[in-house]
Design an enzyme around this catalytic site. Structure first.
Site, PDB file in Angstrom:
ATOM      1  N   ASP A  28    -134.578  32.506   9.988  1.00  0.00           N
ATOM      2  CA  ASP A  28    -135.956  32.102   9.645  1.00  0.00           C
ATOM      3  C   ASP A  28    -136.485  32.611   8.296  1.00  0.00           C
ATOM      4  O   ASP A  28    -137.624  33.106   8.231  1.00  0.00           O
ATOM      5  CB  ASP A  28    -136.929  32.552  10.757  1.00  0.00           C
ATOM      6  CG  ASP A  28    -136.645  31.909  12.106  1.00  0.00           C
ATOM      7  OD1 ASP A  28    -135.770  31.026  12.185  1.00  0.00           O
ATOM      8  OD2 ASP A  28    -137.302  32.298  13.095  1.00  0.00           O
ATOM      9  N   LYS A 126    -127.049  24.502  10.018  1.00  0.00           N
ATOM     10  CA  LYS A 126    -128.496  24.757  10.094  1.00  0.00           C
ATOM     11  C   LYS A 126    -128.994  24.408  11.485  1.00  0.00           C
ATOM     12  O   LYS A 126    -128.639  23.368  12.021  1.00  0.00           O
ATOM     13  CB  LYS A 126    -129.233  23.927   9.056  1.00  0.00           C
ATOM     14  CG  LYS A 126    -128.852  24.351   7.649  1.00  0.00           C
ATOM     15  CD  LYS A 126    -129.151  23.271   6.635  1.00  0.00           C
ATOM     16  CE  LYS A 126    -128.194  23.322   5.483  1.00  0.00           C
ATOM     17  NZ  LYS A 126    -126.977  22.525   5.693  1.00  0.00           N
ATOM     18  N   CYS A 169    -137.725  37.516  16.009  1.00  0.00           N
ATOM     19  CA  CYS A 169    -136.636  36.537  16.104  1.00  0.00           C
ATOM     20  C   CYS A 169    -135.254  37.133  15.836  1.00  0.00           C
ATOM     21  O   CYS A 169    -134.278  36.748  16.482  1.00  0.00           O
ATOM     22  CB  CYS A 169    -136.901  35.371  15.159  1.00  0.00           C
ATOM     23  SG  CYS A 169    -138.382  34.458  15.655  1.00  0.00           S
TER      24      CYS A 169
HETATM   25  C1  LIG Z   1    -128.829  22.013  14.927  1.00  0.00           C
HETATM   26  O1  LIG Z   1    -128.798  21.543  13.602  1.00  0.00           O
HETATM   27  C2  LIG Z   1    -128.336  20.211  13.519  1.00  0.00           C
HETATM   28  C3  LIG Z   1    -128.247  19.882  12.042  1.00  0.00           C
HETATM   29  O2  LIG Z   1    -129.456  20.059  11.389  1.00  0.00           O
HETATM   30  C4  LIG Z   1    -129.316  19.295  14.238  1.00  0.00           C
HETATM   31  O3  LIG Z   1    -128.811  17.964  14.184  1.00  0.00           O
HETATM   32  C5  LIG Z   1    -129.408  19.727  15.665  1.00  0.00           C
HETATM   33  O4  LIG Z   1    -130.373  18.956  16.326  1.00  0.00           O
HETATM   34  C6  LIG Z   1    -129.797  21.193  15.730  1.00  0.00           C
HETATM   35  N1  LIG Z   1    -129.787  21.604  17.093  1.00  0.00           N
HETATM   36  C7  LIG Z   1    -130.767  22.299  17.604  1.00  0.00           C
HETATM   37  C8  LIG Z   1    -130.626  22.619  19.032  1.00  0.00           C
HETATM   38  O5  LIG Z   1    -131.700  22.673  16.949  1.00  0.00           O
END
Ligand SMILES: *[C@@H]1O[C@H](CO)[C@@H](O)[C@H](O)[C@H]1NC(C)=O
Ligand SMILES: *[C@@H]1O[C@H](CO)[C@@H](O)[C@H](O)[C@H]1NC(C)=O
Ligand SMILES: *[C@@H]1O[C@H](CO)[C@@H](O)[C@H](O)[C@H]1NC(C)=O
Ligand SMILES: [Zn+2]
Length: 228
Positions: A28, A126, A169
């Site tokens: 974060d 990410k 966090c």
């Molecule tokens: C994790 O990051 C990917 C790429 O940005 C994204 O598509 C996915 O929804 C994210 N998953 C969560 C659980 O945040």
């Protein structure tokens, strides 16, 4: 060099020589948590150069970036609870104790973006955490993010975690990393927290759970520099 330091350095050296695969998890580092942001953590911008240096001068099998990512009507925002005081705790209808925060990291706003000087590469994994302090689970541990799965895909055994806020966090992410069986390190100089008292308490709790506290200089070792 005292015995504890010597032991720590030796363990880190052994860890490096073994075939352990390691990941850096940057928690974060977003404008709203940095000086000038809506939920600013004092001096949190100082972690940016530390991460940029760690990225270049230590070996990582994978780098992860987590991003707090709320809807405007988020349940943790004080402005969505009439009469509530910021930083107080209110009991939600389902019984959950919810801390009241100023609105922060609203999806697709400037405040949710990473600090402009933080190096973010295309190859970084990410992940946006919609409703949690931890990069791994939501606050009730009801649902899991993709972080654990992605770490397993890469055969990561060791995670080095830092960012903001150390006492919120970063701490939650470390706690879950230990629970999931990772050898877990918290990078003290790559993390900033809300207050000295709660940072000290968070570090003590993490140590009691088996997390190792390190500074970036412990990770950037001569043997790592040779790999550049
Ligand atoms: C994790 O990051 C990917 C790429 O940005 C994204 O598509 C996915 O929804 C994210 N998953 C969560 C659980 O945040
Ligand atoms: C992870 O380990 C498995 C089993 O040893 C191997 O097949 C796979 O290629 C490894 N993945 C990576 C990204 O190293
Ligand atoms: C990290 O560095 C700070 C500042 O020099 C120091 O106070 C702290 O004890 C160090 N932590 C570790 C784990 O070496
Ligand atoms: Zn949040």
């Amino acid at each position: 060099m005292n015995l504890v330091v010597l032991l720590g350095v030796t363990l880190l050296l052994l860890a490096h020589l073994s075939s352990a695969k390691r990941a850096l998890i940057i928690v974060d580092v977003q404008n709203d948590f940095l000086p000038g942001g809506s939920l600013a953590v004092s001096e949190a911008d100082k972690v940016v150069p530390v991460f940029n240096k760690l990225r270049k001068e230590a070996h990582w099998d994978k780098i992860f970036q987590t991003q707090d990512w709320h809807v405007e009507k988020h349940v943790s925002f004080v402005n969505n609870h009439e009469g509530a005081e910021v930083f107080s705790t209110v009991k939600l209808e389902d019984g959950t104790e919810q801390r009241m925060w100023p609105a922060h990291c609203v999806q697709n706003t400037k405040g949710a973006e990473f600090h402009p000087d933080l190096i973010v590469e295309e190859t970084d994994e990410k992940n946006q955490t919609v409703d949690s302090y931890s990069g791994f689970f939501d606050n009730n541990k009801a649902s899991q993010t993709e972080l654990h799965e992605k770490l397993q895909e890469e055969n990561i055994t060791e995670v080095y975690i830092g960012g903001v806020a150390l006492d919120v966090c970063v701490m939650s992410t470390c706690v879950h990393a230990v629970e999931l069986g990772y050898k877990t390190y918290v990078i003290e100089d790559a993390s900033k927290g809300l207050s000295k008292e709660s940072v000290d308490a968070a570090l003590a709790k993490l140590v009691s759970l088996g997390v190792t506290v390190v500074n970036s200089s412990d990770i950037i070792m001569p043997s790592n520099k040779d790999e550049l």
